[in-house]
Design a protein around this motif. Structure first.
Motif, PDB file in Angstrom:
ATOM      1  N   UNK A  67       0.811  -1.222   0.000  1.00 11.51           N
ATOM      2  CA  UNK A  67       0.000   0.000   0.000  1.00 11.51           C
ATOM      3  C   UNK A  67       0.843   1.270   0.000  1.00 11.51           C
ATOM      4  N   UNK A  68       1.753   1.371   0.911  1.00 10.89           N
ATOM      5  CA  UNK A  68       2.583   2.571   0.985  1.00 10.89           C
ATOM      6  C   UNK A  68       3.954   2.382   0.386  1.00 10.89           C
ATOM      7  N   UNK A  69       4.168   1.221  -0.283  1.00 10.85           N
ATOM      8  CA  UNK A  69       5.488   0.872  -0.809  1.00 10.85           C
ATOM      9  C   UNK A  69       6.532   1.075   0.285  1.00 10.85           C
ATOM     10  N   UNK A  70       6.290   0.429   1.441  1.00 12.31           N
ATOM     11  CA  UNK A  70       7.170   0.548   2.596  1.00 12.31           C
ATOM     12  C   UNK A  70       7.892  -0.773   2.844  1.00 12.31           C
ATOM     13  N   UNK A  71       9.174  -0.654   3.114  1.00 15.47           N
ATOM     14  CA  UNK A  71      10.022  -1.789   3.423  1.00 15.47           C
ATOM     15  C   UNK A  71      10.563  -1.579   4.831  1.00 15.47           C
ATOM     16  N   UNK A  72      10.355  -2.551   5.720  1.00 13.08           N
ATOM     17  CA  UNK A  72      10.853  -2.473   7.093  1.00 13.08           C
ATOM     18  C   UNK A  72      11.873  -3.576   7.311  1.00 13.08           C
ATOM     19  N   UNK A  73      13.028  -3.209   7.860  1.00  7.68           N
ATOM     20  CA  UNK A  73      14.122  -4.149   8.070  1.00  7.68           C
ATOM     21  C   UNK A  73      14.532  -4.146   9.536  1.00  7.68           C
ATOM     22  N   UNK A  74      14.892  -5.309  10.040  1.00  8.85           N
ATOM     23  CA  UNK A  74      15.454  -5.420  11.389  1.00  8.85           C
ATOM     24  C   UNK A  74      16.771  -6.166  11.270  1.00  8.85           C
ATOM     25  N   UNK A  75      17.838  -5.546  11.758  1.00 11.31           N
ATOM     26  CA  UNK A  75      19.169  -6.135  11.715  1.00 11.31           C
ATOM     27  C   UNK A  75      19.613  -6.329  13.152  1.00 11.31           C
ATOM     28  N   UNK A  76      19.789  -7.584  13.561  1.00 13.64           N
ATOM     29  CA  UNK A  76      20.135  -7.909  14.938  1.00 13.64           C
ATOM     30  C   UNK A  76      21.611  -8.194  15.096  1.00 13.64           C
ATOM     31  N   UNK A  77      22.152  -7.766  16.217  1.00 11.37           N
ATOM     32  CA  UNK A  77      23.490  -8.131  16.648  1.00 11.37           C
ATOM     33  C   UNK A  77      23.342  -8.550  18.101  1.00 11.37           C
ATOM     34  N   UNK A  78      22.999  -9.814  18.303  1.00  9.47           N
ATOM     35  CA  UNK A  78      22.704 -10.309  19.645  1.00  9.47           C
ATOM     36  C   UNK A  78      23.930 -10.231  20.547  1.00  9.47           C
ATOM     37  N   UNK A  79      25.130 -10.412  19.986  1.00  9.31           N
ATOM     38  CA  UNK A  79      26.350 -10.355  20.797  1.00  9.31           C
ATOM     39  C   UNK A  79      26.538  -8.968  21.401  1.00  9.31           C
ATOM     40  N   UNK A  80      26.165  -7.934  20.666  1.00 15.64           N
ATOM     41  CA  UNK A  80      26.293  -6.560  21.162  1.00 15.64           C
ATOM     42  C   UNK A  80      24.990  -6.061  21.791  1.00 15.64           C
ATOM     43  N   UNK A  81      23.958  -6.923  21.829  1.00 14.11           N
ATOM     44  CA  UNK A  81      22.655  -6.576  22.395  1.00 14.11           C
ATOM     45  C   UNK A  81      22.068  -5.338  21.714  1.00 14.11           C
ATOM     46  N   UNK A  82      22.091  -5.346  20.387  1.00 13.45           N
ATOM     47  CA  UNK A  82      21.583  -4.216  19.603  1.00 13.45           C
ATOM     48  C   UNK A  82      20.701  -4.709  18.464  1.00 13.45           C
ATOM     49  N   UNK A  83      19.730  -3.875  18.084  1.00 19.29           N
ATOM     50  CA  UNK A  83      18.917  -4.112  16.891  1.00 19.29           C
ATOM     51  C   UNK A  83      18.762  -2.779  16.178  1.00 19.29           C
ATOM     52  N   UNK A  84      19.028  -2.779  14.884  1.00 25.15           N
ATOM     53  CA  UNK A  84      18.768  -1.606  14.051  1.00 25.15           C
ATOM     54  C   UNK A  84      17.459  -1.865  13.312  1.00 25.15           C
ATOM     55  N   UNK A  85      16.570  -0.891  13.337  1.00 24.07           N
ATOM     56  CA  UNK A  85      15.297  -0.980  12.641  1.00 24.07           C
ATOM     57  C   UNK A  85      15.287   0.114  11.578  1.00 24.07           C
ATOM     58  N   UNK A  86      15.106  -0.281  10.329  1.00 26.50           N
ATOM     59  CA  UNK A  86      15.154   0.657   9.211  1.00 26.50           C
ATOM     60  C   UNK A  86      13.827   0.608   8.470  1.00 26.50           C
ATOM     61  N   UNK A  87      13.249   1.775   8.212  1.00 27.02           N
ATOM     62  CA  UNK A  87      11.989   1.895   7.484  1.00 27.02           C
ATOM     63  C   UNK A  87      12.270   2.690   6.214  1.00 27.02           C
ATOM     64  N   UNK A  88      12.010   2.077   5.055  1.00 32.10           N
ATOM     65  CA  UNK A  88      12.264   2.714   3.763  1.00 32.10           C
ATOM     66  C   UNK A  88      10.933   2.953   3.067  1.00 32.10           C
ATOM     67  N   UNK A  89      10.682   4.194   2.672  1.00 30.36           N
ATOM     68  CA  UNK A  89       9.495   4.516   1.885  1.00 30.36           C
ATOM     69  C   UNK A  89       9.927   4.699   0.435  1.00 30.36           C
ATOM     70  N   UNK A  90       9.567   3.725  -0.406  1.00 33.60           N
ATOM     71  CA  UNK A  90       9.899   3.823  -1.829  1.00 33.60           C
ATOM     72  C   UNK A  90       9.079   4.922  -2.496  1.00 33.60           C
ATOM     73  N   UNK A  91       7.919   5.193  -1.946  1.00 35.40           N
ATOM     74  CA  UNK A  91       7.038   6.213  -2.508  1.00 35.40           C
ATOM     75  C   UNK A  91       7.586   7.622  -2.263  1.00 35.40           C
TER      76      UNK A  91
END
Length: 127
Positions: A28-52
């Motif tokens: 619908x919104x041409x949206x891409x959501x990504x989650x990149x985990x680094x469990x060893x560093x106890x971190x998660x990056x969350x990226x939201x891309x709007x192609x529109x």
């Protein structure tokens, strides 16, 4: 992940997709959501891309609570950027269509999410 950079092109977005643990697509919104985990560093990056709208938003989380199966807090302020142009968008959308066929057996679902099992619990390269 503390030196997280925002992708500036669709080619960089596609590279980030290949490194993501969780990928969600909304037609619908041409949206891409990504989650990149680094469990060893106890971190998660969350990226939201709007192609529109050609925008990229990113947020970092820390403090994974295994019992509750969730991340507990955000780290710092969100980052926001713009994609330079539409070059490379067709390649990204072709990859999304192929993955949708593989996961949902449908080339253009309204929404789908999938987990890349080979990425789970693997250290994430510095972005």
């Amino acid at each position: 992940m503390s030196n997280f950079f925002l992708p500036a092109t669709f080619a960089e977005v596609l590279d980030l997709v290949h490194r993501s643990d969780v990928v969600s697509w909304s037609r619908d919104g041409k949206r891409l959501n990504l989650a990149i985990d680094d469990m060893a560093a106890d971190r998660r990056a969350v990226v939201d891309v709007s192609c529109q709208h050609l925008t990229v938003d990113a947020r970092e989380l820390r403090g994974f609570d295994a019992e509750a199966n969730r991340w507990t807090e955000y780290v710092g302020a969100p980052s926001r950027g713009k994609l330079a142009n539409r070059r490379g968008e067709k390649s990204l959308l072709a990859w999304i269509t192929a993955k949708a066929n593989e996961v949902c057996h449908c080339p253009n679902p309204g929404h789908f999410t999938f987990y890349q099992p080979d990425k789970v619990d693997a250290p994430t390269p510095e972005l």
